[in-house]
Design a protein around this motif. Structure first.
Motif, PDB file in Angstrom:
ATOM      1  N   PHE A  37       0.369  -1.006  -0.127  1.00 54.57           N
ATOM      2  CA  PHE A  37      -0.206   0.102  -0.001  1.00 54.57           C
ATOM      3  C   PHE A  37       0.839   1.132   0.205  1.00 54.57           C
ATOM      4  CE2 PHE A  37      -4.689  -1.703   0.671  1.00 54.57           C
ATOM      5  CZ  PHE A  37      -4.340  -2.886   1.030  1.00 54.57           C
ATOM      6  N   ARG A  38       0.264   2.511  -0.396  1.00 48.00           N
ATOM      7  CA  ARG A  38       1.093   3.824   0.150  1.00 48.00           C
ATOM      8  C   ARG A  38      -0.279   4.677   0.345  1.00 48.00           C
ATOM      9  NH1 ARG A  38       1.548   4.650  -6.589  1.00 48.00           N
ATOM     10  NH2 ARG A  38      -0.293   5.553  -7.011  1.00 48.00           N
ATOM     11  N   GLN A  39       0.570   5.639   1.117  1.00 46.04           N
ATOM     12  CA  GLN A  39      -0.036   6.970   1.918  1.00 46.04           C
ATOM     13  C   GLN A  39       0.889   8.190   1.607  1.00 46.04           C
ATOM     14  OE1 GLN A  39      -1.166   6.077   5.525  1.00 46.04           O
ATOM     15  NE2 GLN A  39      -2.689   7.583   5.232  1.00 46.04           N
ATOM     16  N   LYS A  43      -3.248  12.184   2.376  1.00 51.18           N
ATOM     17  CA  LYS A  43      -4.835  10.959   0.737  1.00 51.18           C
ATOM     18  C   LYS A  43      -4.521  10.015   2.220  1.00 51.18           C
ATOM     19  CE  LYS A  43      -3.884  12.783  -3.103  1.00 51.18           C
ATOM     20  NZ  LYS A  43      -3.058  12.733  -4.763  1.00 51.18           N
ATOM     21  N   GLU A  44      -5.771   9.761   1.216  1.00 49.01           N
ATOM     22  CA  GLU A  44      -5.878   7.717   2.074  1.00 49.01           C
ATOM     23  C   GLU A  44      -4.995   7.108   1.831  1.00 49.01           C
ATOM     24  OE1 GLU A  44     -10.577   8.459   3.305  1.00 49.01           O
ATOM     25  OE2 GLU A  44     -10.041   6.420   2.114  1.00 49.01           O
ATOM     26  N   ARG A  45      -4.702   5.497   2.752  1.00 45.22           N
ATOM     27  CA  ARG A  45      -3.811   4.609   2.502  1.00 45.22           C
ATOM     28  C   ARG A  45      -5.009   3.947   0.723  1.00 45.22           C
ATOM     29  NH1 ARG A  45      -0.942   1.968   7.528  1.00 45.22           N
ATOM     30  NH2 ARG A  45      -0.354   4.311   7.519  1.00 45.22           N
ATOM     31  N   GLU A  46      -3.852   3.335   0.222  1.00 44.84           N
ATOM     32  CA  GLU A  46      -4.438   3.190  -1.172  1.00 44.84           C
ATOM     33  C   GLU A  46      -3.150   1.779  -1.517  1.00 44.84           C
ATOM     34  OE1 GLU A  46      -4.315   5.194  -4.502  1.00 44.84           O
ATOM     35  OE2 GLU A  46      -1.921   5.297  -4.959  1.00 44.84           O
ATOM     36  N   ALA A  92       4.967   8.961  -2.160  1.00 43.06           N
ATOM     37  CA  ALA A  92       4.398   8.671  -0.596  1.00 43.06           C
ATOM     38  C   ALA A  92       4.849   7.780  -0.093  1.00 43.06           C
ATOM     39  CB  ALA A  92       3.375   7.670  -1.426  1.00 43.06           C
ATOM     40  N   TYR A  94       5.255   3.972   0.985  1.00 41.87           N
ATOM     41  CA  TYR A  94       5.190   2.932   0.529  1.00 41.87           C
ATOM     42  C   TYR A  94       5.077   1.217   1.872  1.00 41.87           C
ATOM     43  CZ  TYR A  94       4.891   4.127  -4.092  1.00 41.87           C
ATOM     44  OH  TYR A  94       4.387   4.821  -5.185  1.00 41.87           O
ATOM     45  N   TYR A  95       4.757   0.416   2.606  1.00 42.78           N
ATOM     46  CA  TYR A  95       4.017  -0.294   3.076  1.00 42.78           C
ATOM     47  C   TYR A  95       3.238  -1.732   2.748  1.00 42.78           C
ATOM     48  CZ  TYR A  95       2.830   4.575   6.139  1.00 42.78           C
ATOM     49  OH  TYR A  95       2.766   5.714   6.706  1.00 42.78           O
ATOM     50  N   PRO A 109      -7.113  -1.948   2.821  1.00 45.32           N
ATOM     51  CA  PRO A 109      -6.355  -1.738   3.765  1.00 45.32           C
ATOM     52  C   PRO A 109      -6.628  -2.738   5.349  1.00 45.32           C
ATOM     53  CG  PRO A 109      -6.572   0.829   3.781  1.00 45.32           C
ATOM     54  CD  PRO A 109      -7.607  -0.287   2.580  1.00 45.32           C
ATOM     55  N   TRP A 115       1.758  -5.059   9.452  1.00 44.39           N
ATOM     56  CA  TRP A 115       2.067  -3.762   8.751  1.00 44.39           C
ATOM     57  C   TRP A 115       3.280  -3.149   8.657  1.00 44.39           C
ATOM     58  CZ3 TRP A 115      -0.920  -1.707   4.646  1.00 44.39           C
ATOM     59  CH2 TRP A 115      -2.309  -1.890   4.601  1.00 44.39           C
TER      60      TRP A 115
END
Length: 125
Positions: A37-39, A43-46, A92, A94-95, A109, A115
């Motif tokens: 995911f990235r944030q 912005k929201e995590r996407e 962003a 990145y997770y 998410p 995470w």
């Protein structure tokens, strides 16, 4: 309890490439699925990409399809995200995450229970 550690982030110019890694701390690691995911700020995590651990089946967000590739090394307990043709909008944190809830969509998410701490990717124009 598993720990996920991301690495490989950094600053690149548009059009460049980076390879992110996500290493699991436990000796035995057999998740059903993992994801990136990235944030971005404000912005929201996407969702970015996902992979089924057993057979390597993958899925991507439309925004990264054809540019990013997710993979995993089952021996090293490590997942990767190869990012090519990077754009400023890819900037962003990145997770990586382990999927824990299979009643939720794989791009949510909320479907993931563990995470990593995140790694910053900055793409300049």
């Amino acid at each position: 309890q598993v720990q996920l550690v991301e690495s490989g982030g950094g600053a690149v110019q548009a059009g460049g490439s980076l390879r992110l890694s996500c290493a699991a701390s436990t000796r035995t690691f057999s998740p059903a699925a993992m994801a990136w995911f990235r944030q971005a700020p404000g912005k929201e995590r996407e969702f970015v990409a996902r992979i089924t651990w057993s057979d390597g089946n993958t899925g991507y967000a439309d925004s990264v399809k054809g540019r990013f590739m997710i993979s995993r090394d089952k021996v090293k307990n490590t997942m990767y995200l190869q990012m090519n043709s990077l754009k400023p909008e890819d900037t962003a944190v990145y997770y990586c995450a382990r999927r824990g809830d299979y009643y939720r969509p794989s791009n949510s998410p909320l479907a993931y229970d563990f995470w990593g701490q995140g790694t910053q990717v900055t793409v300049s124009s």
